[in-house]
Write a protein that holds these residues in place. Sequence first.
Motif, mmCIF file in Angstrom:
data_model
loop_
_atom_site.group_PDB
_atom_site.id
_atom_site.type_symbol
_atom_site.label_atom_id
_atom_site.label_comp_id
_atom_site.label_asym_id
_atom_site.label_seq_id
_atom_site.Cartn_x
_atom_site.Cartn_y
_atom_site.Cartn_z
ATOM 1 N N ALA A 42 70.984 44.179 64.232
ATOM 2 C CA ALA A 42 71.458 43.467 63.043
ATOM 3 C C ALA A 42 70.441 43.523 61.914
ATOM 4 C CB ALA A 42 71.778 42.017 63.394
ATOM 5 N N VAL A 43 69.142 43.509 62.260
ATOM 6 C CA VAL A 43 68.104 43.637 61.228
ATOM 7 C C VAL A 43 68.296 44.956 60.481
ATOM 8 C CG1 VAL A 43 65.633 43.881 60.798
ATOM 9 C CG2 VAL A 43 66.441 42.190 62.456
ATOM 10 N N GLY A 44 68.486 46.042 61.242
ATOM 11 C CA GLY A 44 68.707 47.339 60.611
ATOM 12 C C GLY A 44 69.984 47.372 59.804
ATOM 13 N N ALA A 45 71.073 46.833 60.375
ATOM 14 C CA ALA A 45 72.374 46.853 59.702
ATOM 15 C C ALA A 45 72.341 46.075 58.394
ATOM 16 C CB ALA A 45 73.443 46.276 60.627
ATOM 17 N N ALA A 46 71.585 44.975 58.360
ATOM 18 C CA ALA A 46 71.510 44.151 57.152
ATOM 19 C C ALA A 46 70.886 44.913 55.986
ATOM 20 C CB ALA A 46 70.690 42.883 57.434
ATOM 21 N N PHE A 47 70.041 45.886 56.287
ATOM 22 C CA PHE A 47 69.429 46.686 55.225
ATOM 23 C C PHE A 47 70.288 47.892 54.852
ATOM 24 C CE2 PHE A 47 65.904 44.113 56.491
ATOM 25 C CZ PHE A 47 65.132 43.985 55.357
ATOM 26 N N VAL A 48 71.184 48.306 55.771
ATOM 27 C CA VAL A 48 72.050 49.457 55.499
ATOM 28 C C VAL A 48 73.244 49.067 54.634
ATOM 29 C CG1 VAL A 48 73.628 51.145 56.547
ATOM 30 C CG2 VAL A 48 71.383 50.712 57.575
ATOM 31 N N MET A 49 73.931 47.984 55.005
ATOM 32 C CA MET A 49 75.233 47.659 54.411
ATOM 33 C C MET A 49 75.186 47.495 52.884
ATOM 34 S SD MET A 49 78.338 47.050 55.697
ATOM 35 C CE MET A 49 79.895 46.250 55.308
ATOM 36 N N PRO A 50 74.338 46.617 52.332
ATOM 37 C CA PRO A 50 74.347 46.463 50.868
ATOM 38 C C PRO A 50 73.807 47.678 50.132
ATOM 39 C CG PRO A 50 72.623 45.109 51.842
ATOM 40 C CD PRO A 50 73.429 45.654 52.982
ATOM 41 N N ALA A 51 72.875 48.409 50.774
ATOM 42 C CA ALA A 51 72.273 49.554 50.087
ATOM 43 C C ALA A 51 73.283 50.676 49.873
ATOM 44 C CB ALA A 51 71.072 50.076 50.883
ATOM 45 N N THR A 52 74.263 50.837 50.779
ATOM 46 C CA THR A 52 75.247 51.915 50.611
ATOM 47 C C THR A 52 76.047 51.718 49.326
ATOM 48 O OG1 THR A 52 76.911 50.737 51.967
ATOM 49 C CG2 THR A 52 75.474 52.313 53.093
ATOM 50 N N LEU A 53 76.494 50.498 49.085
ATOM 51 C CA LEU A 53 77.287 50.229 47.887
ATOM 52 C C LEU A 53 76.417 50.279 46.634
ATOM 53 C CD1 LEU A 53 80.129 49.652 46.962
ATOM 54 C CD2 LEU A 53 79.748 47.221 47.383
ATOM 55 N N ALA A 54 75.163 49.848 46.752
ATOM 56 C CA ALA A 54 74.259 49.886 45.600
ATOM 57 C C ALA A 54 73.974 51.326 45.175
ATOM 58 C CB ALA A 54 72.947 49.172 45.945
ATOM 59 N N VAL A 55 73.746 52.230 46.144
ATOM 60 C CA VAL A 55 73.518 53.642 45.820
ATOM 61 C C VAL A 55 74.774 54.242 45.199
ATOM 62 C CG1 VAL A 55 73.066 55.926 46.792
ATOM 63 C CG2 VAL A 55 71.720 53.977 47.560
ATOM 64 N N LEU A 56 75.927 53.904 45.750
ATOM 65 C CA LEU A 56 77.204 54.399 45.220
ATOM 66 C C LEU A 56 77.330 54.047 43.736
ATOM 67 C CD1 LEU A 56 80.705 53.976 46.864
ATOM 68 C CD2 LEU A 56 80.331 53.286 44.518
ATOM 69 N N MET A 57 77.039 52.790 43.399
ATOM 70 C CA MET A 57 77.161 52.354 42.004
ATOM 71 C C MET A 57 76.179 53.105 41.107
ATOM 72 S SD MET A 57 79.589 50.183 41.939
ATOM 73 C CE MET A 57 79.382 49.434 40.326
ATOM 74 N N ASN A 58 75.152 53.633 41.710
ATOM 75 C CA ASN A 58 74.089 54.265 40.952
ATOM 76 C C ASN A 58 74.336 55.736 40.669
ATOM 77 O OD1 ASN A 58 71.723 53.534 39.703
ATOM 78 N ND2 ASN A 58 70.440 54.341 41.321
ATOM 79 N N VAL A 59 75.085 56.426 41.532
ATOM 80 C CA VAL A 59 75.284 57.863 41.358
ATOM 81 C C VAL A 59 76.637 58.184 40.733
ATOM 82 C CG1 VAL A 59 73.728 58.439 43.247
ATOM 83 C CG2 VAL A 59 76.165 58.205 43.718
ATOM 84 N N PHE A 60 77.473 57.163 40.548
ATOM 85 C CA PHE A 60 78.755 57.364 39.882
ATOM 86 C C PHE A 60 78.762 56.636 38.543
ATOM 87 C CE2 PHE A 60 79.934 58.379 44.202
ATOM 88 C CZ PHE A 60 80.864 59.401 44.062
ATOM 89 N N GLU A 61 79.372 57.287 37.551
ATOM 90 C CA GLU A 61 79.543 56.626 36.262
ATOM 91 C C GLU A 61 80.622 55.553 36.381
ATOM 92 O OE1 GLU A 61 77.725 56.673 33.848
ATOM 93 O OE2 GLU A 61 76.623 58.570 33.838
ATOM 94 N N ARG A 62 80.649 54.661 35.413
ATOM 95 C CA ARG A 62 81.510 53.482 35.475
ATOM 96 C C ARG A 62 82.989 53.834 35.658
ATOM 97 N NH1 ARG A 62 80.858 48.137 34.211
ATOM 98 N NH2 ARG A 62 82.679 47.014 33.422
ATOM 99 N N ASP A 63 83.461 54.920 35.006
ATOM 100 C CA ASP A 63 84.883 55.234 35.097
ATOM 101 C C ASP A 63 85.278 55.786 36.455
ATOM 102 O OD1 ASP A 63 83.462 57.558 34.713
ATOM 103 O OD2 ASP A 63 84.934 58.493 33.381
ATOM 104 N N GLU A 64 84.297 56.314 37.223
ATOM 105 C CA GLU A 64 84.597 56.837 38.560
ATOM 106 C C GLU A 64 84.286 55.838 39.673
ATOM 107 O OE1 GLU A 64 84.445 61.649 38.789
ATOM 108 O OE2 GLU A 64 82.520 60.619 38.909
ATOM 109 N N GLN A 65 83.642 54.745 39.322
ATOM 110 C CA GLN A 65 83.252 53.778 40.350
ATOM 111 C C GLN A 65 84.439 53.188 41.115
ATOM 112 O OE1 GLN A 65 80.752 51.052 38.178
ATOM 113 N NE2 GLN A 65 78.987 52.439 38.193
ATOM 114 N N PRO A 66 85.560 52.823 40.461
ATOM 115 C CA PRO A 66 86.690 52.298 41.232
ATOM 116 C C PRO A 66 87.203 53.273 42.288
ATOM 117 C CG PRO A 66 86.957 51.772 38.909
ATOM 118 C CD PRO A 66 85.794 52.713 39.008
ATOM 119 N N LYS A 67 87.273 54.569 41.944
ATOM 120 C CA LYS A 67 87.727 55.569 42.911
ATOM 121 C C LYS A 67 86.740 55.672 44.075
ATOM 122 C CE LYS A 67 88.959 60.475 43.316
ATOM 123 N NZ LYS A 67 89.093 61.768 42.573
#
Length: 532
Positions: free
Chosen positions: A127-152
């Motif tokens: 769970a310690v490992g999972a707690a660091f994985v879960m939020p970071a995946t979505l944070a990286v996603l928001m970072n590599v996609f522009e705003r108009d592609e983020q919903p997709k």
Amino acid sequence: MTTPADRAAPGPGIPEAVHRRRWAILGVLMLSLLIVVLDNSILNVAIKTISTPAPTGLGATQSELEWAINAYTLVFAGLLFTSGLIGDRVGRKKVLLGGLVVFGIGSALAAESGSPGQLITYRALMAVGAAFVMPATLAVLMNVFERDEQPKAIGIWAGGVGLAIAIGPITGGLLLDHFWWGSVFLINVPIVVAAVALMIWLVPDSRDPRPGRLDPIGVVLSVIGLVLLVYGIIKGGELADFTDPTVLATIIAGVVVLAAFIVFEKRSDHPSLDVTYFKNKVFSAAMAAIALVFFALMGVTFFSVFYTQSVRGYSPLESGLLMIPLAAAQMIFAPRARLVVDRFGYKATTTAGLVLLAGMLAAFAGFDADTPIWVLEVAFFLMGTGMAHIMTPTSVVIMQALPREKAGSASALSNTFRQVGGALGIAVLGSVLSTAYRDSIEGKLGMLPANLRGTAGESIEATLGVAEKLGPRGQALVGPANDAFLHAMHVTSLCGTVVALAGAVVVAVFLPGRTPRRPENQEEPELVAAAD
């Protein structure tokens, strides 16, 4: 063949090299997310095997099994917010890699556990490992996609959750048919190795360029408050009594510490959490919707397993296969939910999703022991459809309501509300289920010796276990046990329906009709560091 999106020039914050491989990066993030979600669903299938005496299992008691599950939930929920802050500060890629490595090590150790106590300990490490994985995946996603592609991209990310929900029980059933119980944990290790290798190769690092000073007091208060609150919720569900002094004291202590955390953060000049986020009614409504959805969904998933296995007589693998329509609907509709939002808006889409979910929860109140199985499958499919049109829009609202540099914090907050809502759902609705079952079965246990009545009345599994030990005499308990459980399931499903409808009211009042607009002159900071 390139698409128009592929040919489009990246925004000012995203280097061309990163922009070109953004969809491959999304695939790696989904692989990382897969193991975290899959592990939760795969364990449910293995519970009975782990409770079998050695050498087949570990001989775990009911309480030990509950804590093998709850230890993960407790640590995961307690660390989510802190892990998001650390990712924003030191870099999301570093946090993802570290979390995956810890999760992989915990999985390997859990597979070789020699006792229930060891399994509980190693599940907490996972769970310690999972707690660091879960939020970071979505944070990286928001970072590599522009705003108009983020919903997709978020829709595809949410569809990956549906995929993990589907393949978890099936994979667990297949592994248990051919290997020992520890294989359900060991399967994580090769996935972790592949995810780490791909992440090193593809994923860029990013962080908040202006993280400010450290806030150790705020971090400690948030961890202590969340752990106390979730522990109290879990304990209340375990005892089926939220008026127990220990349960009340723990929950109240958690609320008090979290209140102190909020007061401290409001007065701090370098807060971990800017509580003014919640002044944004759209942001707060989306958070509440996620918590209420998972409250209802996790509670229903909990009792549906007993319905399909204990009342209907399906095996763990068959029970897992029955969940495919729910997961398939999420996989199909989550990536497309943005199209519905584009046409009808956030408010209408999310409200309709919650009303559909409430209707399917209410449908469980009409199920009995011989309801055609296709009816259950249709209900699961429509539940998944409703979920897809809730999760994607609310996730987009939450992640786009805050600046990009705070993506880790936003993702962590979203996941924290999801986990606390889910824990509450299992605990509260599980308590309703247990109480309703006990009240309904008590009058049918007169044939049992006095020392067995208390045990037999705890749950349908306990009643059927006592009936099996009594042999032919115990068969008279099977029918009443099924009837008592069905009554309890009907009561519980209606409670879940009320919660889902409450969520529909919240989003109907506060969510915007169309995409929230970022304030004028507010530029996105450059966060992504291009790979060499």
